[in-house]
Design a protein around this motif. Structure first.
Motif, PDB file in Angstrom:
ATOM      1  N   ASP A 154      41.525  32.895 -99.591  1.00 19.59           N
ATOM      2  CA  ASP A 154      42.668  33.605-100.163  1.00 19.59           C
ATOM      3  C   ASP A 154      43.517  32.602-100.940  1.00 19.59           C
ATOM      4  O   ASP A 154      43.971  31.595-100.385  1.00 19.59           O
ATOM      5  CB  ASP A 154      43.506  34.267 -99.071  1.00 19.59           C
ATOM      6  CG  ASP A 154      44.575  35.184 -99.635  1.00 19.59           C
ATOM      7  OD1 ASP A 154      44.395  35.651-100.774  1.00 19.59           O
ATOM      8  OD2 ASP A 154      45.585  35.416 -98.962  1.00 19.59           O
ATOM      9  N   LYS A 155      43.683  32.838-102.232  1.00 15.20           N
ATOM     10  CA  LYS A 155      44.469  31.962-103.104  1.00 15.20           C
ATOM     11  C   LYS A 155      43.994  30.514-103.015  1.00 15.20           C
ATOM     12  O   LYS A 155      44.783  29.601-102.758  1.00 15.20           O
ATOM     13  CB  LYS A 155      45.957  32.077-102.777  1.00 15.20           C
ATOM     14  CG  LYS A 155      46.524  33.458-103.040  1.00 15.20           C
ATOM     15  CD  LYS A 155      47.981  33.560-102.671  1.00 15.20           C
ATOM     16  CE  LYS A 155      48.510  34.962-102.912  1.00 15.20           C
ATOM     17  NZ  LYS A 155      49.929  35.128-102.476  1.00 15.20           N
ATOM     18  N   ASP A 156      42.702  30.313-103.194  1.00 17.58           N
ATOM     19  CA  ASP A 156      42.094  28.988-103.250  1.00 17.58           C
ATOM     20  C   ASP A 156      42.091  28.258-101.911  1.00 17.58           C
ATOM     21  O   ASP A 156      41.795  27.072-101.832  1.00 17.58           O
ATOM     22  CB  ASP A 156      42.797  28.123-104.310  1.00 17.58           C
ATOM     23  CG  ASP A 156      41.957  26.928-104.724  1.00 17.58           C
ATOM     24  OD1 ASP A 156      40.727  26.975-104.550  1.00 17.58           O
ATOM     25  OD2 ASP A 156      42.534  25.947-105.221  1.00 17.58           O
ATOM     26  N   ALA A 157      42.433  28.956-100.831  1.00 20.37           N
ATOM     27  CA  ALA A 157      42.461  28.310 -99.513  1.00 20.37           C
ATOM     28  C   ALA A 157      41.448  28.965 -98.589  1.00 20.37           C
ATOM     29  O   ALA A 157      41.317  30.192 -98.561  1.00 20.37           O
ATOM     30  CB  ALA A 157      43.862  28.404 -98.901  1.00 20.37           C
ATOM     31  N   LEU A 158      40.726  28.152 -97.836  1.00 19.01           N
ATOM     32  CA  LEU A 158      39.783  28.658 -96.846  1.00 19.01           C
ATOM     33  C   LEU A 158      40.570  29.151 -95.640  1.00 19.01           C
ATOM     34  O   LEU A 158      41.258  28.373 -94.982  1.00 19.01           O
ATOM     35  CB  LEU A 158      38.818  27.546 -96.435  1.00 19.01           C
ATOM     36  CG  LEU A 158      37.777  27.902 -95.368  1.00 19.01           C
ATOM     37  CD1 LEU A 158      36.806  28.945 -95.889  1.00 19.01           C
ATOM     38  CD2 LEU A 158      37.018  26.655 -94.930  1.00 19.01           C
ATOM     39  N   VAL A 159      40.463  30.428 -95.360  1.00 19.43           N
ATOM     40  CA  VAL A 159      41.227  31.030 -94.273  1.00 19.43           C
ATOM     41  C   VAL A 159      40.494  30.867 -92.943  1.00 19.43           C
ATOM     42  O   VAL A 159      41.060  30.443 -91.944  1.00 19.43           O
ATOM     43  CB  VAL A 159      41.507  32.526 -94.553  1.00 19.43           C
ATOM     44  CG1 VAL A 159      42.251  33.156 -93.378  1.00 19.43           C
ATOM     45  CG2 VAL A 159      42.291  32.682 -95.842  1.00 19.43           C
ATOM     46  N   THR A 160      39.225  31.231 -92.914  1.00 18.83           N
ATOM     47  CA  THR A 160      38.427  31.081 -91.699  1.00 18.83           C
ATOM     48  C   THR A 160      36.958  31.084 -92.072  1.00 18.83           C
ATOM     49  O   THR A 160      36.563  31.572 -93.131  1.00 18.83           O
ATOM     50  CB  THR A 160      38.704  32.207 -90.687  1.00 18.83           C
ATOM     51  OG1 THR A 160      38.060  31.897 -89.443  1.00 18.83           O
ATOM     52  CG2 THR A 160      38.180  33.546 -91.179  1.00 18.83           C
ATOM     53  N   THR A 161      36.139  30.528 -91.203  1.00 13.67           N
ATOM     54  CA  THR A 161      34.694  30.600 -91.376  1.00 13.67           C
ATOM     55  C   THR A 161      34.061  30.776 -90.007  1.00 13.67           C
ATOM     56  O   THR A 161      34.423  30.071 -89.062  1.00 13.67           O
ATOM     57  CB  THR A 161      34.141  29.349 -92.094  1.00 13.67           C
ATOM     58  OG1 THR A 161      32.726  29.481 -92.248  1.00 13.67           O
ATOM     59  CG2 THR A 161      34.464  28.080 -91.358  1.00 13.67           C
ATOM     60  N   GLN A 162      33.173  31.743 -89.889  1.00  9.48           N
ATOM     61  CA  GLN A 162      32.571  32.074 -88.610  1.00  9.48           C
ATOM     62  C   GLN A 162      31.068  32.250 -88.748  1.00  9.48           C
ATOM     63  O   GLN A 162      30.582  32.785 -89.749  1.00  9.48           O
ATOM     64  CB  GLN A 162      33.182  33.365 -88.038  1.00  9.48           C
ATOM     65  CG  GLN A 162      34.665  33.272 -87.742  1.00  9.48           C
ATOM     66  CD  GLN A 162      34.983  32.270 -86.658  1.00  9.48           C
ATOM     67  OE1 GLN A 162      34.240  32.145 -85.674  1.00  9.48           O
ATOM     68  NE2 GLN A 162      36.089  31.559 -86.808  1.00  9.48           N
ATOM     69  N   SER A 163      30.347  31.813 -87.720  1.00 10.11           N
ATOM     70  CA  SER A 163      28.898  31.958 -87.702  1.00 10.11           C
ATOM     71  C   SER A 163      28.502  33.056 -86.720  1.00 10.11           C
ATOM     72  O   SER A 163      29.041  33.129 -85.613  1.00 10.11           O
ATOM     73  CB  SER A 163      28.249  30.635 -87.290  1.00 10.11           C
ATOM     74  OG  SER A 163      26.851  30.778 -87.191  1.00 10.11           O
ATOM     75  N   LEU A 164      27.570  33.908 -87.143  1.00  7.34           N
ATOM     76  CA  LEU A 164      27.058  34.970 -86.281  1.00  7.34           C
ATOM     77  C   LEU A 164      25.536  34.854 -86.219  1.00  7.34           C
ATOM     78  O   LEU A 164      24.883  34.601 -87.240  1.00  7.34           O
ATOM     79  CB  LEU A 164      27.444  36.349 -86.823  1.00  7.34           C
ATOM     80  CG  LEU A 164      28.927  36.721 -86.858  1.00  7.34           C
ATOM     81  CD1 LEU A 164      29.587  36.207 -88.136  1.00  7.34           C
ATOM     82  CD2 LEU A 164      29.104  38.235 -86.800  1.00  7.34           C
ATOM     83  N   LYS A 165      24.961  35.048 -85.042  1.00  7.84           N
ATOM     84  CA  LYS A 165      23.506  34.996 -84.899  1.00  7.84           C
ATOM     85  C   LYS A 165      22.921  36.307 -85.397  1.00  7.84           C
ATOM     86  O   LYS A 165      22.510  37.168 -84.628  1.00  7.84           O
ATOM     87  CB  LYS A 165      23.121  34.716 -83.445  1.00  7.84           C
ATOM     88  CG  LYS A 165      23.419  33.279 -83.019  1.00  7.84           C
ATOM     89  CD  LYS A 165      22.721  32.895 -81.742  1.00  7.84           C
ATOM     90  CE  LYS A 165      22.882  31.405 -81.457  1.00  7.84           C
ATOM     91  NZ  LYS A 165      22.152  30.980 -80.248  1.00  7.84           N
ATOM     92  N   MET A 166      22.903  36.403 -86.718  1.00  9.12           N
ATOM     93  CA  MET A 166      22.550  37.650 -87.372  1.00  9.12           C
ATOM     94  C   MET A 166      21.641  37.373 -88.573  1.00  9.12           C
ATOM     95  O   MET A 166      21.765  38.004 -89.611  1.00  9.12           O
ATOM     96  CB  MET A 166      23.839  38.362 -87.826  1.00  9.12           C
ATOM     97  CG  MET A 166      23.739  39.856 -88.004  1.00  9.12           C
ATOM     98  SD  MET A 166      25.295  40.547 -88.632  1.00  9.12           S
ATOM     99  CE  MET A 166      26.331  40.486 -87.189  1.00  9.12           C
TER     100      MET A 166
END
Length: 511
Positions: A154-166
């Motif tokens: 959001d607005k050039d900023a990494l908000v979150t990153t999550q890994s899913l076993k999918m």
């Protein structure tokens, strides 16, 4: 003009691939060659945790071919990476040693966070499109054979990153028996992923407005969306039309239409169902398929480190933002973290000639400060151990498992008795160099944290002066810091022991 060649090798879940690049400061990255071998590595790894001998033999033969191609291009620099299939194995070290002895190529296993960070870097290599897109709410979906990584901007900023076993191959292996007796395979997959998708939506989306989605992965680019698309932008109407024309077809039909192996075709429907369900949740307006892969990210990372490339995007800040969001999730004190970070960095920067650490270690120190109190969310009585467990259980984008272990250990020993190397057996597997790094980061973290023991941020400024083997800390404060100074003795003793210098503290009163 200095020109270098570099080989990036990816041992993935369903293929082994290599790209050879030419690098120069004038032209940046230029792809010279791309070789791919179809190989079902994930099939055994995801089901039994082991690779058949025939698969190992095939990997070695492919890598020998790669070695020959590298010699033809005069390429000496390379990075060979294995991903989720090797992370699932029970004996990866043994297999990697066999590969090295037979091919001469050292292969490293990327942590999930490292893998997807490099994939994310490959997108940033297309800087104009990337910078423009992430100004609005944007999600990156990196669909692999074993896992899915979702990163929100959001607005050039990494908000979150999550890994899913999918991952597509993982889903195929789990559902292959049920598929035989189920007429609507796409619905079966939707039900299988629904719980994880709903949990992700509840925990991380909330009121986020996602306008754009970037789809990552060779499989998407080279198989499903193989044809040329203007600007590689797909509208939701176009995506939905492709979905309807894909998911109801058999593997044999898809294999024939796409001119791919039936085993490969079996991954198409799981991949499309995963993407469709996330796109529906995001309610995105458009989809970008940039056509880059992990190989591009590996080369981009090498080019950055060797100063062939200077990125306009601050990747280090992304790692710090991700860490800051973890601290926020566990209700850590923002003011205390900011104050302690300033103190820790002032100490670190003043004694570079003494500690021998560089920019990467400075980053690890910042993250340790960010997360040193997160365990209070679970237990006020056992903060150190709970903080350690949280850090080890939480993927931090861009960090290797070993780096996360260093941070977690420094946080653990911030408030517990430090264990010396001769007696060090906490199951972490840290080697001597990593252990020494833990000691150095712990010494600085302890000192900086103690200077804000009251959490009042009484220290308004800190000037550190190193002369010979003495470090003088000149503390600027207008408030009573008796508590902080009184509790520094044991921190100072450990600091002096680790760095072999004398530490003196002097207070400069503000008027």
């Amino acid at each position: 003009m200095a020109v270098s060649t570099f080989a990036a090798i990816d041992i993935g879940s369903y293929e082994v691939s290599m790209k050879i690049f030419e690098l120069s400061k004038k032209s940046g990255l230029k792809e010279l060659n791309h070789v791919r071998y179809r190989l079902e590595i994930g099939k055994g790894a995801y089901s039994s945790g082991r690779l058949d001998r025939e698969i190992v033999d095939s990997i070695c033969e492919v890598l020998k071919d790669f070695r020959t191609i590298m010699m033809e291009f005069g390429t000496e620099d390379y990075r060979a990476c294995a991903t989720s299939a090797f992370r699932e194995m029970v004996n990866p070290v043994i297999i990697l040693e066999q590969i090295y002895q037979r091919t001469g190529i050292r292969v490293e296993i990327l942590s999930n966070a490292e893998q997807h960070f490099l994939g994310y870097k490959s997108i940033a290599a297309i800087e104009a499109g990337f910078k423009k897109m992430i100004q609005k709410g944007t999600a990156i979906l990196d669909v692999g054979g074993g896992s899915l990584q979702v990163s929100l901007f959001d607005k050039d900023a990494l908000v979150t990153t999550q890994s899913l076993k999918m991952g597509s191959m993982r889903i195929r292996e789990r559902l292959k028996e049920l598929e035989k007796s189920h007429t609507h395979y796409d619905q079966l997959i939707q039900e299988f992923i629904r719980n994880d998708l709903t949990a992700f939506q509840r925990l991380y989306l909330k009121d986020r407005d996602i306008k754009n989605v970037i789809l990552m992965g060779d499989f998407l680019t080279d198989t499903i969306f193989r044809e040329e698309i203007y600007d590689r932008i797909i509208t939701m109407a176009e995506f939905n039309n492709r979905y309807e024309n894909t998911v109801y077809k058999t593997e044999q039909m898809l294999s024939s239409e796409m001119d791919i192996n039936p085993e490969y075709a079996s991954l198409v429907v799981p991949t499309m169902v995963i993407c469709k369900n996330f796109l529906d949740v995001f309610q995105a307006e458009s989809v970008w398929v940039p056509g880059v892969s992990l190989l591009d990210g590996i080369a981009y990372d090498f080019g950055e480190k060797k100063r062939f490339i200077k990125s306009a995007h601050n990747f280090e800040n992304d790692i710090l933002v991700a860490s800051r969001n973890i601290a926020k999730r566990y209700s850590s004190s923002k003011e205390h973290i900011q104050g302690t970070t300033s103190l820790a960095l002032a100490i670190f920067d003043s004694m570079k000639k003494v500690h021998g650490m560089g920019a990467r270690e400075r980053l690890l120190l910042q993250i340790a400060v960010q997360l040193h109190d997160c365990g209070k969310y679970i237990s006020m009585a056992d903060v150190a151990e709970c903080s350690y467990r949280i850090i080890m259980a939480t993927e931090i984008i861009g960090l290797s498992t070993e780096e996360r272990q260093v941070i977690a250990s420094a946080v653990r020993y911030n408030t517990t008795e430090f264990v010396y190397y001769e007696n060090f057996d906490d199951g972490s597997g840290l080697d001597r160099n990593r252990y020494l790094l833990v000691a150095k980061l712990t010494a600085i973290l302890r000192l900086a944290n103690a200077m804000d023991r009251s959490h009042y941020q009484k220290v308004q400024g800190l000037r550190a002066v190193l002369k010979d083997r003495e470090l003088s800390l000149i503390i600027d404060s207008s408030r009573d810091i008796s508590l902080e100074l009184g509790l520094l003795k044991d921190k100072v003793e450990f600091f002096e022991e680790v760095f072999g210098i004398h530490l003196s503290l002097r207070r400069k009163r503000r008027v």
